[in-house]
Design an enzyme around this catalytic site. Structure first.
Site, PDB file in Angstrom:
ATOM      1  CB  SER A   1      -0.876  -0.002   1.239  1.00 27.25           C
ATOM      2  OG  SER A   1      -0.022   0.113   2.372  1.00 27.25           O
ATOM      3  CE  LYS A   2      -1.739   6.143  -3.656  1.00 25.84           C
ATOM      4  NZ  LYS A   2      -2.650   7.145  -4.034  1.00 25.84           N
TER       5      LYS A   2
END
Ligand code: GLU
Length: 503
Positions: free
Chosen positions: A254-255
């Protein structure tokens, strides 16, 4: 007769190009390659609100940068064009209606209010959310009346209420889903657009995709797809679900915890070879655990059955190590070319580079690639070769003992009598040096001659020289520095510092 293998990657252009797209593309490409098949790129832009042209272009651009090429796609067309779902919208409705005709799907006129009440009720009763089949039993006449009245509708797939759907995954074996817990999936939305499920299955069929290699997160969609193939009476492709890339805490990448945009890796100065090698290593090991390999090697030796399912962790430290290896393997001239924009970004030179600047830069890249992890790191570390103005750093609270000691030695070096004498003697020798360019051996000799004439230990002579030549206690070797920056700038640096610190 066996069909020609055709694989695809089908990204949705909603944001920056994702590192997972490159990962999945790479495995699809390799599988097509070893089977003499084709790999195609399809753009799944059914989400009209979130899809952008800009994002689509970035997907093309970053996959091309990596050399992950396709033989059919929206930009080059092909026998099953168009390859962009927004250009195929007209036909999805027909396919959905065909299923209604066959009794495999149905019109659903439930209002958003009814659906939200239903969800509330299910929540209150602690039941899994899902459509309750309310419109499944509408009679032909009722449906016609509603359609004639212009009532908004969606088309839903009629999932069997009983039995099981078995997803056979080449790597995972049979995954069994109870049909009664699979929702009556919407195929066509109220605005006439298809959902992912419908468009994906119709296109995989029409584009003759034989093998769907996609990320694990799509496993729960696969039983719906299998039911769709069955409803249409089409042969289904083989399904292979690759393990997800994971953050170090093993959650899906995830970012928030990792850079996920391919642009980021490019801008940071990772080589395409490094990133590909790293992605190829996720979930797979090239023969005998070989850690450094090229895309060609990966493709040529690929065997899908050797994919391992343990969640591969996206570890930037490992990527840095791999990238360093590839920077060292790369042809120096090529690597220097790739580093040029990063050097410009640091403001080391303008658009034009003189031939001397180019030679110097090659030497700098050669030196720094030994330990740097990215081109950006090389460019940052190159500052010592380009900035002639600097001051000696001061000791601060946050520094550890080693850092503090280094800085103290610099200050002591230029205050000490031996230090001062060494600096001046070295300056004299430089001035007497006959040419502007000082070759490595000559630079070394200037330093050792100074050391010998002073007759003290190297620390007492070289530390003060380092202070005036770089302002830093560690880093570039002095002879390399002198070789790279030449006589004039070396003299200038020393004279500046003599003035600044009253040496
Ligand atoms: N459009 C989907 C995605 O964004 C495709 C998934 C699939 O390969 O079926 O990844």
């Amino acid at each position: 007769m066996s069909r020609k293998i055709r694989t695809r990657v089908a990204p949705s252009p909603t944001g920056d190009p994702h590192v997972g797209t490159a990962y999945i593309a790479m495995f699809n490409i390799a599988f097509a390659h070893v089977n003499n098949g084709e790999f195609i790129l399809r753009i799944e832009d059914t989400d009209q609100v979130r899809s952008t042209k800009e994002s689509e272009n970035m997907i093309f651009d970053s996959l091309k940068w990596l050399g992950l090429n396709w033989s059919e796609g929206p930009d080059i067309s092909g026998p099953y064009a168009p390859y962009r779902q927004s250009e195929r919208f007209d036909m999805y409705g027909d396919y959905a209606r065909e299923l209604v005709e066959k009794g495999e799907a149905y019109y659903c006129f439930c209002t958003p209010e009814r659906l939200s009440n239903l969800r509330e009720r299910q929540k209150a009763m602690k039941k899994a959310p899902g459509y309750d089949g309310h419109c499944r039993s509408l009679s032909k006449e009722e449906v016609k009346a509603k359609l004639d009245a212009g009532d908004p509708y969606v088309i839903r797939l009629k999932m069997p209420y009983e039995g099981q759907t078995i997803v056979h995954d080449r790597l995972r074996g049979d995954i069994v889903f109870e049909n009664n817990i699979i929702d009556d999936q919407v195929l066509l939305k109220a605005d006439g657009y298809p959902t992912y499920h419908l468009a994906n299955v119709v296109d995989d069929h029409l584009m003759k995709i034989t093998t769907v290699i996609r990320a694990e997160e799509w496993i729960s969609s696969t039983p719906k797809h299998i039911q769709l193939y069955k409803a249409f009476g089409w042969e289904k492709p083989e399904f292979i679900h690759m393990p997800l890339l994971r953050n170090s805490d093993r959650t899906k990448i995830s970012k928030r915890k990792n850079p996920v945009s391919l642009n980021w890796y490019r801008e940071e100065g990772y080589l395409k070879e490094g990133l590909l090698n790293f992605l190829g290593m996720m979930a797979y090991s090239v023969k005998e655990g070989k850690e450094i390999f090229s895309l060609e090697e990966f493709k040529d030796t690929f065997n899908i059955d050797n994919v391992s399912l343990g969640g591969p962790v996206f570890d930037l430290v490992k990527l840095g190590w791999i990238n360093n290896q590839h920077m060292r393997l790369k042809d120096l001239k090529e690597l220097t070319d790739l580093a040029v924009p990063f050097f410009k970004e640091e403001g080391y030179f303008g658009n034009e580079m003189t031939s001397h600047e180019r030679i110097a830069m090659e030497r700098i890249v050669e030196l720094l690639r030994e330990h740097a992890h990215t081109l950006k790191e090389i460019a940052k570390e190159a500052a010592v070769y380009y900035k002639d103005e600097y001051e000696l750093p001061e000791v601060t609270e946050e520094m550890n003992k080693k850092e503090r000691k280094g800085i103290e030695r610099l200050h002591k070096g230029i205050a000490d009598e031996t230090g001062k004498k060494s600096i001046k003697l070295f300056l004299e020798k430089l001035k007497e040096f006959p040419t502007e360019e000082i070759e490595l051996e000559a630079a070394k000799k200037l330093l050792t001659d100074t050391l010998e004439e002073i007759g003290e230990g190297p620390g007492k002579v070289y530390m003060p020289l380092r202070a005036v030549l770089t302002g830093e206690p560690r880093g570039a070797d002095l002879y390399n520095l002198i070789f790279v920056i030449g006589k004039k700038r070396t003299i200038k640096r020393i004279e500046n510092m003599i003035k600044k610190y009253n040496i």
